[in-house]
Design an enzyme around this catalytic site. Structure first.
Site, PDB file in Angstrom:
ATOM      1  N   HIS A 102       0.840  -1.197   0.000  1.00  0.00           N
ATOM      2  CA  HIS A 102       0.000   0.000   0.000  1.00  0.00           C
ATOM      3  C   HIS A 102       0.878   1.251   0.000  1.00  0.00           C
ATOM      4  CE1 HIS A 102      -2.864   3.057   1.366  1.00  0.00           C
ATOM      5  NE2 HIS A 102      -3.792   2.264   0.894  1.00  0.00           N
ATOM      6  N   GLU A 176      -4.402   2.092  -7.338  1.00  0.00           N
ATOM      7  CA  GLU A 176      -4.759   3.212  -6.481  1.00  0.00           C
ATOM      8  C   GLU A 176      -3.801   4.373  -6.751  1.00  0.00           C
ATOM      9  OE1 GLU A 176      -6.603   1.327  -2.493  1.00  0.00           O
ATOM     10  OE2 GLU A 176      -4.419   1.339  -2.544  1.00  0.00           O
TER      11      GLU A 176
END
Length: 255
Positions: A102, A176
């Site tokens: 992430h 993302e």
């Protein structure tokens, strides 16, 4: 040439470090109640709580088709790695998915494409599905420049992971854009579709399933606009309201 068959759609949510133990387990019980909605919508559903909550979450979800995930994993199965969590233990605790790479971990803990790929390989060899977060930091106002820069920045993130994971194993790529995480609006739909269509080509020829999901301020109405490029959504705080998660499942299943 016939169109490439697309994999089953998928929706999931990470709780990051927002909830305490009691709130986490309450939320997981709420996700359990959506198992039928997801099944009827032909959508896979997953939830990623904190490490401490994994075993009890597995107990809650064991009779369902909801997939349990973990927020990180080490690249070694065991050893002198204080504070880390082994993929072997995650599998034993009931996890099926491991979120890796992430943007927060890349920024705060110095994770690199190399370490992310090593973690993805370790997860896969232990029977876990690597859910690898990818995305560009740079954002250009001119659409064509933005797409080109995104592809250039994301390509090595994807290729390093695919090189580390056996060709026949499942991988989920969570696109993302870093600049869209926590923003008021998701990235422009055309941008997401153009970038993800190019990234999907990198996985062409794999025998294992490769799914691409979008994250980054995703919410109601997001999926229908980008369905041409992605197979589902990876949700954040918006989905911490169970009813919002339910709406997204229905939208993804019906789009």
């Amino acid at each position: 040439m016939p169109p490439i068959a697309r994999p089953r759609r998928i929706v999931g949510v990470s709780l990051k470090m927002y909830f305490d133990l009691t709130s986490t387990l309450s939320y997981v019980r709420g996700v359990l109640q959506l198992d039928g909605d997801a099944w009827n919508s032909n959508v896979d559903l997953f939830v990623i709580p904190d490490f401490v909550s994994l075993t009890e979450s597995q107990r809650i979800l064991e009779s369902s088709s909801v997939m349990l995930g973990a927020q990180d994993s080490h690249w070694e199965d065991k050893g002198a790695f204080t504070g880390e969590v082994s993929p072997v233990v995650l599998r034993q605790a009931g996890a099926k998915i491991v979120e890796i790479g992430h943007a927060e971990r890349r920024a705060l803990f110095g994770e690199t494409d190399e370490s992310v790929a090593k973690k993805a390989g370790a997860a896969a060899r232990n029977g876990l599905i690597p859910l690898v977060c990818i995305g560009e930091k740079t954002h250009y106002s001119i659409a064509s420049a933005a797409v080109g820069a995104a592809i250039q920045e994301c390509k090595p993130q994807v290729t390093s992971v695919l090189a580390a994971v056996s060709d026949d194993q499942e991988v989920i790529l969570a696109y993302e854009p870093v600049w869209a995480i926590g923003a008021k609006e998701p990235a422009d739909p055309d941008h997401v579709v153009n970038v993800t269509k190019e990234l999907r080509k990198l996985a062409a020829g794999r025998s294992g399933v490769t799914r691409i999901v979008y994250g980054g301020s995703a919410g109601p109405g997001t999926f229908a606009k980008i369905a041409e490029g992605v197979d589902g959504l990876f949700l954040g705080r918006f989905a911490h309201d169970i009813q919002n998660l339910k709406k997204v499942i229905e939208e993804v299943g019906g789009a």
